[in-house]
Design a protein around this motif. Sequence first.
Motif, PDB file in Angstrom:
ATOM      1  N   UNK A  23      -8.909  82.031  16.181  1.00  0.00           N
ATOM      2  CA  UNK A  23      -9.895  82.606  16.939  1.00  0.00           C
ATOM      3  C   UNK A  23     -10.085  83.205  18.941  1.00  0.00           C
ATOM      4  N   UNK A  24      -9.250  82.621  19.805  1.00  0.00           N
ATOM      5  CA  UNK A  24      -9.720  82.570  20.847  1.00  0.00           C
ATOM      6  C   UNK A  24      -9.398  83.763  21.189  1.00  0.00           C
ATOM      7  N   UNK A  25     -10.145  84.137  22.397  1.00  0.00           N
ATOM      8  CA  UNK A  25      -9.838  85.785  23.479  1.00  0.00           C
ATOM      9  C   UNK A  25      -8.197  84.891  23.602  1.00  0.00           C
ATOM     10  N   UNK A  26      -8.039  86.099  24.824  1.00  0.00           N
ATOM     11  CA  UNK A  26      -6.525  86.347  24.759  1.00  0.00           C
ATOM     12  C   UNK A  26      -7.229  85.813  26.421  1.00  0.00           C
ATOM     13  N   UNK A  27      -6.257  85.273  27.298  1.00  0.00           N
ATOM     14  CA  UNK A  27      -6.923  84.211  28.642  1.00  0.00           C
ATOM     15  C   UNK A  27      -7.164  85.981  29.354  1.00  0.00           C
ATOM     16  N   UNK A  29      -7.948  88.930  28.918  1.00  0.00           N
ATOM     17  CA  UNK A  29      -9.669  89.978  28.289  1.00  0.00           C
ATOM     18  C   UNK A  29     -10.359  88.554  29.032  1.00  0.00           C
ATOM     19  N   UNK A  30     -10.291  87.019  28.945  1.00  0.00           N
ATOM     20  CA  UNK A  30     -11.472  86.651  29.478  1.00  0.00           C
ATOM     21  C   UNK A  30     -11.805  87.233  31.180  1.00  0.00           C
ATOM     22  N   UNK A  31     -10.363  86.907  31.375  1.00  0.00           N
ATOM     23  CA  UNK A  31     -10.315  86.896  33.068  1.00  0.00           C
ATOM     24  C   UNK A  31     -10.890  88.638  33.396  1.00  0.00           C
ATOM     25  N   UNK A  33     -13.742  89.975  32.405  1.00  0.00           N
ATOM     26  CA  UNK A  33     -14.537  90.170  31.968  1.00  0.00           C
ATOM     27  C   UNK A  33     -15.225  89.112  33.972  1.00  0.00           C
ATOM     28  N   UNK A  34     -14.185  88.467  34.119  1.00  0.00           N
ATOM     29  CA  UNK A  34     -15.032  87.719  35.656  1.00  0.00           C
ATOM     30  C   UNK A  34     -15.512  89.363  36.657  1.00  0.00           C
ATOM     31  N   UNK A  36     -16.826  91.244  36.474  1.00  0.00           N
ATOM     32  CA  UNK A  36     -17.908  91.828  35.304  1.00  0.00           C
ATOM     33  C   UNK A  36     -19.399  90.487  36.615  1.00  0.00           C
ATOM     34  N   UNK A  37     -18.827  89.508  35.921  1.00  0.00           N
ATOM     35  CA  UNK A  37     -19.090  88.399  36.018  1.00  0.00           C
ATOM     36  C   UNK A  37     -20.230  88.389  37.636  1.00  0.00           C
ATOM     37  N   UNK A  38     -18.739  88.137  38.184  1.00  0.00           N
ATOM     38  CA  UNK A  38     -18.882  88.533  39.884  1.00  0.00           C
ATOM     39  C   UNK A  38     -19.790  89.841  40.627  1.00  0.00           C
ATOM     40  N   UNK A  40     -22.242  90.564  38.641  1.00  0.00           N
ATOM     41  CA  UNK A  40     -23.637  89.993  37.872  1.00  0.00           C
ATOM     42  C   UNK A  40     -25.040  88.960  38.800  1.00  0.00           C
ATOM     43  N   UNK A  41     -23.373  88.425  38.967  1.00  0.00           N
ATOM     44  CA  UNK A  41     -24.219  87.367  40.520  1.00  0.00           C
ATOM     45  C   UNK A  41     -24.775  87.755  41.755  1.00  0.00           C
TER      46      UNK A  41
ATOM     47  N   UNK B  14      -6.397  77.403  28.975  1.00  0.00           N
ATOM     48  CA  UNK B  14      -7.057  78.674  27.634  1.00  0.00           C
ATOM     49  C   UNK B  14      -8.241  78.364  26.562  1.00  0.00           C
ATOM     50  N   UNK B  18     -11.567  77.737  26.057  1.00  0.00           N
ATOM     51  CA  UNK B  18     -12.753  77.832  24.580  1.00  0.00           C
ATOM     52  C   UNK B  18     -13.109  77.177  23.903  1.00  0.00           C
ATOM     53  N   UNK B  29     -20.251  82.162  20.169  1.00  0.00           N
ATOM     54  CA  UNK B  29     -19.092  82.403  20.116  1.00  0.00           C
ATOM     55  C   UNK B  29     -19.027  83.616  21.745  1.00  0.00           C
ATOM     56  N   UNK B  33     -18.133  82.489  25.593  1.00  0.00           N
ATOM     57  CA  UNK B  33     -17.368  83.334  26.188  1.00  0.00           C
ATOM     58  C   UNK B  33     -17.906  83.708  27.845  1.00  0.00           C
ATOM     59  N   UNK B  37     -16.482  82.463  31.524  1.00  0.00           N
ATOM     60  CA  UNK B  37     -15.986  83.788  32.560  1.00  0.00           C
ATOM     61  C   UNK B  37     -16.776  83.176  34.066  1.00  0.00           C
ATOM     62  N   UNK B  41     -15.439  82.173  37.226  1.00  0.00           N
ATOM     63  CA  UNK B  41     -15.231  83.087  38.760  1.00  0.00           C
ATOM     64  C   UNK B  41     -15.319  81.792  39.703  1.00  0.00           C
TER      65      UNK B  41
END
Lengths: 112, 171
Positions: A23-27, A29-31, A33-34, A36-38, A40-41, B14, B18, B29, B33, B37, B41
Amino acid sequence: MTRHSDDELRAQFQALRRDTELGAPVFGATMSGVPRQRRRAARARRRVAAIALGAATGVALLAVFGPHRRTTVLVDLAAARWEAPTDFLLRAPGAELLRTTPTFTLEGRLLP
Amino acid sequence: MSPDDLAAQLEQLHAAAFGWALSCCGWDRPAAEDVLQASYLKILDGRARFDGRSAFRTWVFGVIRRTAAEARRRAVLWRWLPLARLLLGPAGADGRPDPEAVLVQADEAARLVGALARLPDRQRAVLHLVFYEDLTIAEAAGVLGVALGTARTHYERGKMALRRMLEEKER
């Protein structure tokens, strides 16, 4: 021998790991979101900076334009009179004679 | 290490990262996530730098652990101080295990996650790193930033407590 030996515990953890990895997200997909995190920060940093700047400006304005004179209360010492609550104990009949200069009169005229 | 090299190394780690993020976030979860992320970052922006003193995996796990702890502190602050929401943005992981929100469905795995959730943080972390991530106790100590002896104590006590809880659940 306990029922859950180290090997058994390890096997349970590995089963959990297999479930989790399925069930882990693919790499990617996680990347994705980076950024967006940047953003937000960066937004959070800007907000903190703006609030800090606002607070510093407020303090500076207060220092420059704030009331400089300390409000002082003037007390007229001549008008001030304080009496101890026990002063009445010292009041004896005829005590005023001790504080005033006696005058002598003859037929309504003041004698020198 | 160039950003492309870093990204390639992170991609290899990864799945394990996770799992570790999930453990650090009490198997929540969405929180895991977010933490993952935020950790990536930090690594890609150079706010966390690999200095080669430990294995890359140990270092990445340490970054994830610290990021999860920051998210937990932010969540606590956010809960108690409404103004913090303005300053820091929405709350992240609060780190409290939520049995309703666990990822796994399988009974045995759910039992294990439920038992782990009742362990003290350090014991849970050491057991996860050793049994789930296949790290040695010394490597786990490196990830957690504790002495080897301390990690070994957490490992032994955690194992005993976990066994006891799993046996209770089976009855």
